[in-house]
Design a protein around this motif. Structure first.
Motif, PDB file in Angstrom:
ATOM      1  N   TYR A 216       0.741  -1.181  -0.029  1.00 51.26           N
ATOM      2  CA  TYR A 216       0.122  -0.021   0.060  1.00 51.26           C
ATOM      3  C   TYR A 216       0.951   1.239   0.004  1.00 51.26           C
ATOM      4  N   GLY A 217       1.920   1.258   0.826  1.00 56.42           N
ATOM      5  CA  GLY A 217       2.666   2.261   1.076  1.00 56.42           C
ATOM      6  C   GLY A 217       3.575   2.750  -0.252  1.00 56.42           C
ATOM      7  N   ILE A 218       4.031   1.742  -0.919  1.00 59.09           N
ATOM      8  CA  ILE A 218       4.779   1.902  -2.294  1.00 59.09           C
ATOM      9  C   ILE A 218       3.781   2.636  -3.381  1.00 59.09           C
TER      10      ILE A 218
ATOM     11  N   PRO B 187      -3.736  -1.539  13.607  1.00 56.44           N
ATOM     12  CA  PRO B 187      -2.660  -0.410  13.934  1.00 56.44           C
ATOM     13  C   PRO B 187      -1.316  -1.004  13.625  1.00 56.44           C
TER      14      PRO B 187
ATOM     15  N   THR C 177       0.569   9.362  -5.110  1.00 53.21           N
ATOM     16  CA  THR C 177       0.691  10.690  -4.733  1.00 53.21           C
ATOM     17  C   THR C 177       1.546  11.658  -5.768  1.00 53.21           C
TER      18      THR C 177
ATOM     19  N   PHE D 267       0.743   3.929  -2.800  1.00 49.68           N
ATOM     20  CA  PHE D 267       0.116   5.198  -2.558  1.00 49.68           C
ATOM     21  C   PHE D 267       1.158   6.222  -2.751  1.00 49.68           C
ATOM     22  N   SER D 268       2.369   6.003  -2.578  1.00 55.32           N
ATOM     23  CA  SER D 268       3.450   6.943  -2.593  1.00 55.32           C
ATOM     24  C   SER D 268       3.495   7.316  -4.128  1.00 55.32           C
TER      25      SER D 268
ATOM     26  N   ILE E 211      -6.493   7.358   0.653  1.00 57.49           N
ATOM     27  CA  ILE E 211      -6.145   7.852   1.698  1.00 57.49           C
ATOM     28  C   ILE E 211      -7.152   7.416   2.680  1.00 57.49           C
TER      29      ILE E 211
ATOM     30  N   TRP F  12      -7.037   9.165  -5.361  1.00 56.15           N
ATOM     31  CA  TRP F  12      -6.256   9.526  -4.238  1.00 56.15           C
ATOM     32  C   TRP F  12      -6.745   9.556  -2.846  1.00 56.15           C
TER      33      TRP F  12
ATOM     34  N   TRP G 186      -5.432   1.075   8.756  1.00 57.04           N
ATOM     35  CA  TRP G 186      -4.294   1.275   9.929  1.00 57.04           C
ATOM     36  C   TRP G 186      -5.312   1.469  11.134  1.00 57.04           C
TER      37      TRP G 186
END
Lengths: 267, 546
Positions: free
Chosen positions: A12-14, A77, A20, A16-17, A66, A62, A73
């Motif tokens: 997800y992080g990669i 968490p 963005t 979403f980055s 988010i 986007w 999360w």
């Protein structure tokens, strides 16, 4: 499950980055397209609206990403990050140096000499950095205080020239600082390794560990701080009152009640 | 079902906003209490704007009720040849001394926006030596854009360089707030290269804030740089109790700013380090204010060395200096014992509150009083700015196609005056300008150049606004000596009871140019500034032939 979630978060992080960066690039591209369109009136509400509509889909995606990320999360968490406390290598080195006896064996003497050499290299590195900074400050100050470099008929050009003068020195100082930090870290480790060997070789004759008494820095002395505060409060109030009488307050009001068109990019 | 609601309740309790977040939101609301400005599309023009706010908030934002300290500083330095900038220096010293960078942590809307952006779940770029060195960039920006450029242009033309070329807050709040309003369609005509540059910068700052904690604050904010000078002197903020500190470094590790020590010039006094400190050695400055001398019972020193409570994990000889340490909770308990249980008086069976309980009650009372006062201030501000304060009146019938209202203004450098109705033989160009307005001063030479070519076919009068910050006569004599265009001073007209600028629809946007034909009909009325004499020729010459 934890491993799975870690993988999900990573993907997800990669993703979403990247999204963005893509959305930001789209916004920048749209504004550049409008600016380079060559129309008599570049920006109108209709043109801006049209351009925004063209990139609406990725923007909505986007925003949904988010929201999705925040929901995931909150349900699963992150693990609490373990804090990593670094020991101060310089303090350790000082403490080791203070433990060494006055008379050392020849082998230990060599180790101490080598450690001192590394210390000298560190000092040279910092002096080099200081020299680069000083040179930059001098060159940039000489440029910036010359009125000939600030003509009113080409403000944008003059400011660009000023930035192009200052920027290389800033970048140079930054790179130099990074280099010095990296070198210092390496040099400190070398010194520590040498001092530990020296301490180990003189284990039977070591001095007692004495708590390093440090002088109270000037601005941690309560009386000094109190005195400076009182002085500065008096100066501040005096300047404030002078400002009310010499029109400074009115100047602030006049600027603040009118739209500073160039401050907000209108112009 | 009960379990579900219990979970929801737990979630809200866990995620309720901290006091710091509430104070940040409160400050953002108070700074922008003129909410009706977003509806009308006009900025607030009342007296409170002569006072600077402590945090970063553009004064061209429709909601802003105070002045931006950084914008005011640049303008004060730009005008330093005529007026000593003592007011702004004084106010910055007072802000720095009282609050220092606590302003950044608690009272800055820009900081709040960045922290909210940082909450977006992406991989984050952690602080390192590279970011630590980069944090000094803001001092370079302070020196070049905030101090030197405005000073070098002082007495020539006001250039608030940071606001003009870098500030993202102005673009977001000012431009965003004004352009979003349908009443400000004419402002779109002012957008060009500068807006393109600033918009790109704004996008980059927003993206940066998602990946870096407080991207703008750490690397670019000159206001934070200024307040950082007061780090040792500020009366409010965090400090370390040296008697309790064991130098474990967990505070630095927990902090997301590029601090080297708690309370240094990078510290924004957010208090994040307080919860990380195992010995509770980090306290707020001035916390003794809430305690009387007799209430301050310093806890007994730790009986065992802290090292007995430290568990080193994964230690090897090579990594001994940087081993992960686990501080056991027992250490914190040993140093900060739980408050002594209430003791009952055996004879009267009355419960006697201990010192700690009294202090807690007093702090609670003070907190309630503080929140109540803050609430009253905010509500009063919202009511005043949105319902009681009246915006400046603007004339009617100033649009293109309307008959231009007549006016008479005094001409600088002579005893004559200029009356519109007495100058109907030619096309009349009226330019509203001011010495403190950069685009105004920049475009007047183009008007002069145009007039030198077409002066026999047009009347051209440059009317200075009623707000005067310096000797306009002297300014004109120095900057525009030999100019043929007529310089005049605006004044309240007897018929309309408002000045000429307001009569022609001007509210707060400078410069403004109005073109009136021989029949007194308004052909053009816009806040667009001109970047060359050719722009004027292209606009006006076709009107002459008509």
């Amino acid at each position: 499950m934890k491993e799975k979630m870690r993988t999900v978060r990573l993907i997800y992080g990669i993703a979403f980055s990247a999204l963005t960066a893509a959305v930001a690039a789209l916004f920048i591209a749209q504004v550049l397209i409008v600016y380079n369109s060559g129309a008599e009136q570049l920006f109108t509400r209709e043109i801006v609206g049209e351009k925004l509509l063209e990139i609406l889909a990725p923007c909505v995606l986007w925003i949904l990403a988010i929201i999705g990320g925040l929901v995931v999360w909150n349900i699963h968490p992150d693990e609490e990050e373990k804090l990593h406390a670094e020991k101060d290598s310089k303090k350790t080195l000082k403490s080791l140096q203070s433990r060494l006896p006055d008379t050392l064996a020849e082998e230990s003497q060599t180790l101490v000499e080598q450690s001192k050499k590394w210390g000298m290299y560190r000092l040279i590195a910092w002096l080099t950095y200081a020299a680069v900074c000083l040179a930059g400050v001098i060159v940039c100050t000489v440029y910036m205080v010359n009125p000939a470099h600030f003509k009113a008929d080409n403000i944008n050009g003059e400011v660009t020239a000023a930035v192009l003068t200052v920027l290389p020195w800033t970048i140079g100082a930054y790179c130099c600082a990074l280099g010095v930090f990296v070198f210092e870290n390496h040099a400190l480790q070398q010194q520590l390794a040498l001092m530990k060997k020296a301490v180990a070789a003189n284990a039977k004759n070591l001095k007692k560990a004495v708590e390093q008494t440090q002088k109270t820095p000037l601005f941690e002395n309560k009386k000094v701080v109190f005195g400076v505060r009182i002085g500065l409060i008096a100066v501040g109030i005096t300047l404030f009152v002078i400002g009310i009488f010499n029109g400074g307050l009115n100047d602030v009001l006049v600027k603040a009640i009118n739209i500073c068109t160039e401050c907000i990019g209108l112009g | 079902m009960k379990n579900f609601f219990a979970k929801i309740k737990d979630w809200f309790v866990k995620h309720k906003p901290t006091k710091r977040r509430l104070i940040q939101v409160y400050a953002a609301l108070l700074y922008n209490a003129n909410i009706k400005g977003f509806v009308t599309g006009n900025i607030y023009q009342g007296a409170s704007k002569q006072f600077c706010l402590p945090g970063f908030n553009c004064y061209s934002c429709p909601g802003a009720v105070g002045a931006c300290p950084l914008g005011s500083l640049q303008n004060a330095l730009a005008a330093s040849k005529t007026t000593v900038p003592s007011y702004i220096f004084g106010i910055i010293i007072l802000f720095g001394l009282t609050l220092g960078r606590t302003i950044c942590g608690f009272l800055c809307p820009a900081g709040l926006a960045q922290e909210l952006l940082y909450k977006i779940k992406t991989p984050k770029v952690k602080k390192s030596k590279a970011t630590y060195v980069l944090s000094y960039l803001k001092y370079v920006i302070l020196a070049v854009f905030v101090v030197l450029i405005p000073l070098m242009y002082s007495g020539v033309i006001p250039v608030p360089a940071f606001c003009k070329y870098i500030c993202p807050v102005g673009t977001a709040e000012g431009a965003g707030g004004l352009l979003a309003n349908p009443n400000n369609d004419d402002l779109f005509t002012l957008l060009g290269g500068l807006f393109t540059w600033k918009f790109i910068l704004l996008v980059l700052f927003i993206v940066g804030s998602i990946f870096f904690f407080r991207f703008f604050c750490r690397f670019f904010c000159p206001l934070g740089a200024i307040y950082g000078f007061f780090c040792k002197l500020a009366m409010i903020g965090v400090k370390i109790d040296k008697d309790k500190c064991t130098d474990c470094g967990l505070c630095i590790s927990a902090c997301k700013m590029d601090v080297r020590k708690v309370g240094d010039h990078e510290c924004i006094h957010c208090g994040a380090c307080m919860s990380a400190c195992p010995t509770k050695a980090i306290v707020w400055k001035g916390s003794e204010m809430f305690l009387k001398g007799s209430d301050c019972n310093t806890p007994a020193p730790l009986s065992k060395p802290l090292s007995e409570f430290l568990k080193k994990t994964g230690t090897t000889e090579e990594t001994q200096e940087s081993a992960d340490v686990d501080i056991s909770m027992q250490a914190s308990v040993e140093i900060n014992p739980a408050p002594v249980q209430m003791q009952e008086n055996a004879v009267t069976a009355k419960v006697v509150p201990t010192v700690a309980e009294r202090v807690k009650k007093r702090n609670k009372t003070l907190e309630i009083v503080a929140w109540a006062t803050a609430g009253v201030v905010l509500v009063s501000s919202l009511v005043y700015y949105n319902f009681i304060h009246k915006d400046a009146e603007v004339g009617e019938g100033y649009e293109v196609g309307c008959i231009a209202p007549d006016f008479t203004v005094d001409v600088y450098g002579s005893d004559e005056n200029f009356t519109l109705s007495e100058n109907k033989d030619k096309l009349t160009v009226v330019n509203f300008w001011a010495t403190w307005c950069t685009p105004c001063v920049a475009e007047l030479p183009y008007f002069e150049e145009f007039y030198s070519q077409y002066g026999d076919q047009v009347n051209l009068v440059a009317i200075h606004g009623t707000a005067v910050t310096e000797d306009v006569d002297a300014f004109i004599a120095e900057k525009f000596s030999g100019y043929e265009i007529t310089f005049a001073q605006d004044a309240v007209q007897a018929e309309t009871e408002m000045n000429v600028y307001n009569t022609y629809g001007g509210v707060n946007s400078w410069p403004t140019t109005v073109i009136i034909d021989e029949d007194g009909v308004i052909l053009y009325n816009s806040s667009k500034s001109f970047h060359s004499a050719q722009d004027l020729i292209d606009l006006i010459v076709p009107m002459l032939s008509e």
